[in-house]
Scaffold this active site. Structure first.
Site, PDB file in Angstrom:
ATOM      1  N   HIS A   1      -0.995   6.285   8.568  1.00 18.37           N
ATOM      2  CA  HIS A   1       0.032   7.294   7.611  1.00 18.37           C
ATOM      3  C   HIS A   1      -1.138   8.540   7.097  1.00 18.37           C
ATOM      4  O   HIS A   1      -0.703   9.441   7.433  1.00 18.37           O
ATOM      5  CB  HIS A   1       0.052   6.698   6.368  1.00 18.37           C
ATOM      6  CG  HIS A   1       0.662   6.459   6.008  1.00 18.37           C
ATOM      7  ND1 HIS A   1       2.302   5.904   6.243  1.00 18.37           N
ATOM      8  CD2 HIS A   1       1.546   4.696   5.444  1.00 18.37           C
ATOM      9  CE1 HIS A   1       3.391   5.174   6.661  1.00 18.37           C
ATOM     10  NE2 HIS A   1       3.013   4.183   5.907  1.00 18.37           N
TER      11      HIS A   1
ATOM     12  N   GLY B   1       0.995  -1.174  -0.278  1.00 12.49           N
ATOM     13  CA  GLY B   1       0.165  -0.423  -0.308  1.00 12.49           C
ATOM     14  C   GLY B   1       1.161   1.376  -0.118  1.00 12.49           C
ATOM     15  O   GLY B   1       1.840   1.361   0.198  1.00 12.49           O
TER      16      GLY B   1
ATOM     17  N   HIS C   1      -2.805   0.606   8.603  1.00 10.75           N
ATOM     18  CA  HIS C   1      -1.929   0.714   8.477  1.00 10.75           C
ATOM     19  C   HIS C   1      -2.058   2.450   7.360  1.00 10.75           C
ATOM     20  O   HIS C   1      -0.993   2.772   7.882  1.00 10.75           O
ATOM     21  CB  HIS C   1      -0.852   0.124   7.677  1.00 10.75           C
ATOM     22  CG  HIS C   1       0.610  -0.031   7.434  1.00 10.75           C
ATOM     23  ND1 HIS C   1       1.675  -0.580   7.631  1.00 10.75           N
ATOM     24  CD2 HIS C   1       1.053   1.144   6.235  1.00 10.75           C
ATOM     25  CE1 HIS C   1       2.891   0.396   8.042  1.00 10.75           C
ATOM     26  NE2 HIS C   1       2.616   0.877   6.411  1.00 10.75           N
ATOM     27  N   GLU C   2      -2.713   1.664   6.446  1.00  8.06           N
ATOM     28  CA  GLU C   2      -2.442   3.004   5.349  1.00  8.06           C
ATOM     29  C   GLU C   2      -3.323   4.284   6.305  1.00  8.06           C
ATOM     30  O   GLU C   2      -3.245   5.090   5.502  1.00  8.06           O
ATOM     31  CB  GLU C   2      -3.460   2.666   4.108  1.00  8.06           C
ATOM     32  CG  GLU C   2      -2.477   1.884   3.443  1.00  8.06           C
ATOM     33  CD  GLU C   2      -1.225   1.800   3.166  1.00  8.06           C
ATOM     34  OE1 GLU C   2      -0.828   3.193   3.291  1.00  8.06           O
ATOM     35  OE2 GLU C   2      -0.098   0.956   3.655  1.00  8.06           O
TER      36      GLU C   2
ATOM     37  N   GLN D   1       3.075   9.497   1.913  1.00 10.33           N
ATOM     38  CA  GLN D   1       4.152   9.064   1.573  1.00 10.33           C
ATOM     39  C   GLN D   1       4.900   9.418   0.659  1.00 10.33           C
ATOM     40  O   GLN D   1       6.609   9.513  -0.238  1.00 10.33           O
ATOM     41  CB  GLN D   1       4.586   7.609   2.002  1.00 10.33           C
ATOM     42  CG  GLN D   1       4.261   7.268   2.603  1.00 10.33           C
ATOM     43  CD  GLN D   1       4.374   5.205   2.894  1.00 10.33           C
ATOM     44  OE1 GLN D   1       2.627   4.889   2.536  1.00 10.33           O
ATOM     45  NE2 GLN D   1       5.077   5.084   2.720  1.00 10.33           N
TER      46      GLN D   1
ATOM     47  N   CYS E   1       7.125  -1.118   5.279  1.00 10.55           N
ATOM     48  CA  CYS E   1       6.373   0.193   4.933  1.00 10.55           C
ATOM     49  C   CYS E   1       7.337   0.545   3.986  1.00 10.55           C
ATOM     50  O   CYS E   1       8.715   0.646   4.082  1.00 10.55           O
ATOM     51  CB  CYS E   1       6.803   0.416   6.459  1.00 10.55           C
ATOM     52  SG  CYS E   1       5.950   2.958   5.874  1.00 10.55           S
ATOM     53  N   LEU E   2       7.663   1.251   3.050  1.00 15.10           N
ATOM     54  CA  LEU E   2       8.294   1.824   1.928  1.00 15.10           C
ATOM     55  C   LEU E   2       8.477   3.149   2.698  1.00 15.10           C
ATOM     56  O   LEU E   2       9.985   3.243   2.027  1.00 15.10           O
ATOM     57  CB  LEU E   2       7.375   2.516   0.620  1.00 15.10           C
ATOM     58  CG  LEU E   2       6.808   1.158   0.538  1.00 15.10           C
ATOM     59  CD1 LEU E   2       6.464   1.328  -1.209  1.00 15.10           C
ATOM     60  CD2 LEU E   2       8.318   0.098  -0.131  1.00 15.10           C
TER      61      LEU E   2
END
Ligand code: NI
Length: 182
Positions: A148, A49, A144-145, A54, A102-103
Site C-alpha cells: 500500500h 491492517g 500487503h501493508e 488508505q 482490503c478495506l
C-alpha cells in the site's frame, strides 16, 4: 481519537508512493494522534491492517492487528504493531497463495501469492528500531501493508483473477475450501 475516511479503489491516493516520516517527527503530537486514529479506524472496520495511503495521508505508516475471534479460533493472532518507514526484504523465493481482503476494496476476497518469509525493518511509534523475521500469515500482512505504501493493492499481485470473489459468494462457495486456502 477519530475514525478516518477510507479511500476506495480508484482513488488516486492509493496509487501514490508514501513519503518516509522524518525520525524526529515520529513522537510529535500530530503523528501520535494520527497513529491513534489509524488504529481506531482499523478496529472500527475490522481490518487486519491499515496503511496511511488508505486514509488519504502519504506517510509511510501502517498499523497491523489480528485479534482472536470466537468464530475462527484457529486463525493466527497478531498483536498490535505500528510500522513507520517499513522496509520488507524477502528471505526466500517460495511463495504461497492465501486469501486476502482490503478495506479499500470492500467486501471482496482473492487469492494472492506472497513470499512465505521476509525480514521487516521499521521504526515503532516511539522511534525504536524493529528488526524481525516474519513468516506465513504475519509475512503476508506485512507485504500487503508495505505494498500500500508503494501504491500497490492486492489485486495487482494476483496471478489469476478467477478467485476474485464478493464476500457473500466467498462465504457460500469458498469458505473452508482446503485446496484454495493456502
Ligand atoms: Ni489493504
Amino acid at each position: 481519537m477519530a475514525i478516518l475516511k477510507v479511500a476506495r479503489l480508484g482513488h488516486p491516493v492509493l496509487r501514490k508512493v508514501a513519503a518516509p516520516v522524518p525520525e524526529g517527527e515520529i513522537r510529535s503530537a500530530e503523528i501520535q494522534r494520527f497513529i491513534d486514529d489509524m488504529i481506531e479506524t482499523m478496529r472500527e472496520y475490522n481490518g487486519a491492517g491499515l496503511a496511511a495511503n488508505q486514509v488519504h495521508a502519504l506517510k509511510q505508516i501502517a498499523v497491523i492487528e489480528v485479534q482472536k475471534s470466537p468464530q475462527h479460533p484457529e486463525a493466527p493472532e497478531i498483536p498490535l504493531t505500528v510500522l513507520v518507514n517499513p522496509v520488507v526484504t524477502r528471505l526466500t523465493d517460495e511463495m504461497m497463495g492465501g486469501w486476502e481482503g482490503c478495506l479499500s476494496i470492500p467486501d471482496m476476497r482473492g487469492i494472492v501469492p506472497r513470499y512465505t518469509a521476509v525480514t521487516l525493518q521499521a521504526l515503532d511509534r516511539e522511534g525504536q528500531r524493529i528488526d524481525v523475521k516474519a513468516n506465513d500469515f504475519f509475512a503476508r500482512v506485512i507485504q500487503h501493508e508495505a505494498d500500500h505504501l508503494n501504491g500497490i493493492v492486492y489485486v495487482d499481485r494476483m496471478r489469476d483473477l478467477s478467485t476474485l470473489t464478493h464476500l457473500a459468494e466467498w462465504n457460500r462457495y469458498w469458505l473452508g475450501d482446503p485446496d484454495q486456502d493456502d
